[in-house]
Design a protein around this motif. Structure first.
Motif, PDB file in Angstrom:
ATOM      1  N   MET A  66      40.801  98.763  20.863  1.00  0.00           N
ATOM      2  CA  MET A  66      39.406  98.526  21.252  1.00  0.00           C
ATOM      3  C   MET A  66      38.527  98.828  20.044  1.00  0.00           C
ATOM      4  SD  MET A  66      37.211 100.309  24.361  1.00  0.00           S
ATOM      5  CE  MET A  66      38.066  99.485  25.672  1.00  0.00           C
ATOM      6  N   THR A  67      37.694  97.886  19.699  1.00  0.00           N
ATOM      7  CA  THR A  67      36.789  98.089  18.565  1.00  0.00           C
ATOM      8  C   THR A  67      35.616  98.947  18.990  1.00  0.00           C
ATOM      9  OG1 THR A  67      35.443  96.143  19.011  1.00  0.00           O
ATOM     10  CG2 THR A  67      37.409  95.824  17.632  1.00  0.00           C
ATOM     11  N   GLY A  68      34.842  99.394  18.016  1.00  0.00           N
ATOM     12  CA  GLY A  68      33.672 100.220  18.314  1.00  0.00           C
ATOM     13  C   GLY A  68      32.689  99.509  19.219  1.00  0.00           C
ATOM     14  N   SER A  69      32.482  98.205  18.976  1.00  0.00           N
ATOM     15  CA  SER A  69      31.528  97.469  19.817  1.00  0.00           C
ATOM     16  C   SER A  69      32.070  97.269  21.219  1.00  0.00           C
ATOM     17  CB  SER A  69      31.163  96.125  19.171  1.00  0.00           C
ATOM     18  OG  SER A  69      32.309  95.303  19.058  1.00  0.00           O
ATOM     19  N   ASP A  70      33.419  97.086  21.358  1.00  0.00           N
ATOM     20  CA  ASP A  70      34.020  96.973  22.694  1.00  0.00           C
ATOM     21  C   ASP A  70      33.865  98.280  23.463  1.00  0.00           C
ATOM     22  OD1 ASP A  70      34.813  94.371  22.170  1.00  0.00           O
ATOM     23  OD2 ASP A  70      36.876  94.936  21.623  1.00  0.00           O
ATOM     24  N   HIS A  71      34.092  99.399  22.756  1.00  0.00           N
ATOM     25  CA  HIS A  71      33.956 100.709  23.394  1.00  0.00           C
ATOM     26  C   HIS A  71      32.515 100.946  23.826  1.00  0.00           C
ATOM     27  CE1 HIS A  71      34.684 104.869  24.385  1.00  0.00           C
ATOM     28  NE2 HIS A  71      33.703 105.234  23.582  1.00  0.00           N
ATOM     29  N   ALA A  72      31.572 100.585  22.981  1.00  0.00           N
ATOM     30  CA  ALA A  72      30.150 100.764  23.308  1.00  0.00           C
ATOM     31  C   ALA A  72      29.778  99.915  24.517  1.00  0.00           C
ATOM     32  CB  ALA A  72      29.275 100.401  22.112  1.00  0.00           C
ATOM     33  N   ALA A  73      30.292  98.688  24.587  1.00  0.00           N
ATOM     34  CA  ALA A  73      29.996  97.812  25.726  1.00  0.00           C
ATOM     35  C   ALA A  73      30.587  98.393  27.002  1.00  0.00           C
ATOM     36  CB  ALA A  73      30.539  96.413  25.469  1.00  0.00           C
ATOM     37  N   ALA A  74      31.809  98.923  26.925  1.00  0.00           N
ATOM     38  CA  ALA A  74      32.429  99.533  28.106  1.00  0.00           C
ATOM     39  C   ALA A  74      31.641 100.756  28.546  1.00  0.00           C
ATOM     40  CB  ALA A  74      33.880  99.910  27.802  1.00  0.00           C
ATOM     41  N   THR A  75      31.192 101.557  27.590  1.00  0.00           N
ATOM     42  CA  THR A  75      30.392 102.744  27.910  1.00  0.00           C
ATOM     43  C   THR A  75      29.069 102.334  28.536  1.00  0.00           C
ATOM     44  OG1 THR A  75      31.414 103.963  26.113  1.00  0.00           O
ATOM     45  CG2 THR A  75      29.358 104.823  26.952  1.00  0.00           C
ATOM     46  N   ASP A  76      28.442 101.293  27.994  1.00  0.00           N
ATOM     47  CA  ASP A  76      27.186 100.794  28.565  1.00  0.00           C
ATOM     48  C   ASP A  76      27.399 100.290  29.988  1.00  0.00           C
ATOM     49  OD1 ASP A  76      25.899 101.411  26.215  1.00  0.00           O
ATOM     50  OD2 ASP A  76      25.763  99.331  25.507  1.00  0.00           O
ATOM     51  N   ASP A  77      28.520  99.603  30.227  1.00  0.00           N
ATOM     52  CA  ASP A  77      28.829  99.109  31.573  1.00  0.00           C
ATOM     53  C   ASP A  77      29.016 100.273  32.544  1.00  0.00           C
ATOM     54  OD1 ASP A  77      28.727  96.492  30.656  1.00  0.00           O
ATOM     55  OD2 ASP A  77      30.910  96.253  30.568  1.00  0.00           O
ATOM     56  N   ASP A  78      29.724 101.307  32.095  1.00  0.00           N
ATOM     57  CA  ASP A  78      29.934 102.488  32.938  1.00  0.00           C
ATOM     58  C   ASP A  78      28.606 103.160  33.266  1.00  0.00           C
ATOM     59  OD1 ASP A  78      32.668 102.055  32.867  1.00  0.00           O
ATOM     60  OD2 ASP A  78      33.045 103.585  31.336  1.00  0.00           O
ATOM     61  N   ALA A  79      27.763 103.280  32.261  1.00  0.00           N
ATOM     62  CA  ALA A  79      26.457 103.916  32.462  1.00  0.00           C
ATOM     63  C   ALA A  79      25.607 103.089  33.418  1.00  0.00           C
ATOM     64  CB  ALA A  79      25.742 104.096  31.126  1.00  0.00           C
ATOM     65  N   ALA A  80      25.624 101.770  33.259  1.00  0.00           N
ATOM     66  CA  ALA A  80      24.836 100.902  34.142  1.00  0.00           C
ATOM     67  C   ALA A  80      25.322 101.019  35.582  1.00  0.00           C
ATOM     68  CB  ALA A  80      24.915  99.455  33.665  1.00  0.00           C
ATOM     69  N   GLU A  81      26.629 101.106  35.769  1.00  0.00           N
ATOM     70  CA  GLU A  81      27.165 101.242  37.125  1.00  0.00           C
ATOM     71  C   GLU A  81      26.766 102.586  37.733  1.00  0.00           C
ATOM     72  OE1 GLU A  81      31.385 101.337  39.517  1.00  0.00           O
ATOM     73  OE2 GLU A  81      31.282 100.217  37.641  1.00  0.00           O
TER      74      GLU A  81
END
Length: 73
Positions: free
Chosen positions: A1-16
């Motif tokens: 997982m790249t840094g941007s993929d990890h950031a997107a996953a973290t953003d998705d978790d936070a949004a949920e």
């Protein structure tokens, strides 16, 4: 997982999480405050008490975390 993929996953978790808290708040704001206080207390325990030093006093007291550690000289 790249840094941007990890950031997107973290953003998705936070949004949920935000969506879930908003849904819960619509039902009972006092219950949300209790849930948030419990989460903050658990995070503070996991951080060895370091989280409380970064929280505003009102939130710290709401979560039952007591005073921040005194500043070291």
């Amino acid at each position: 997982m790249t840094g941007s993929d990890h950031a997107a996953a973290t953003d998705d978790d936070a949004a949920e999480l935000i969506a879930q808290l908003r849904e819960l708040a619509g039902a009972d704001p006092a219950e949300v405050r209790q849930v948030v206080a419990e989460v903050l207390a658990a995070l503070d325990r996991a951080a060895g008490g370091a989280l409380r030093d970064h929280l505003p006093e009102t939130i710290r007291l709401d979560a039952g975390l007591g005073p921040a550690a005194p500043a070291r000289p």
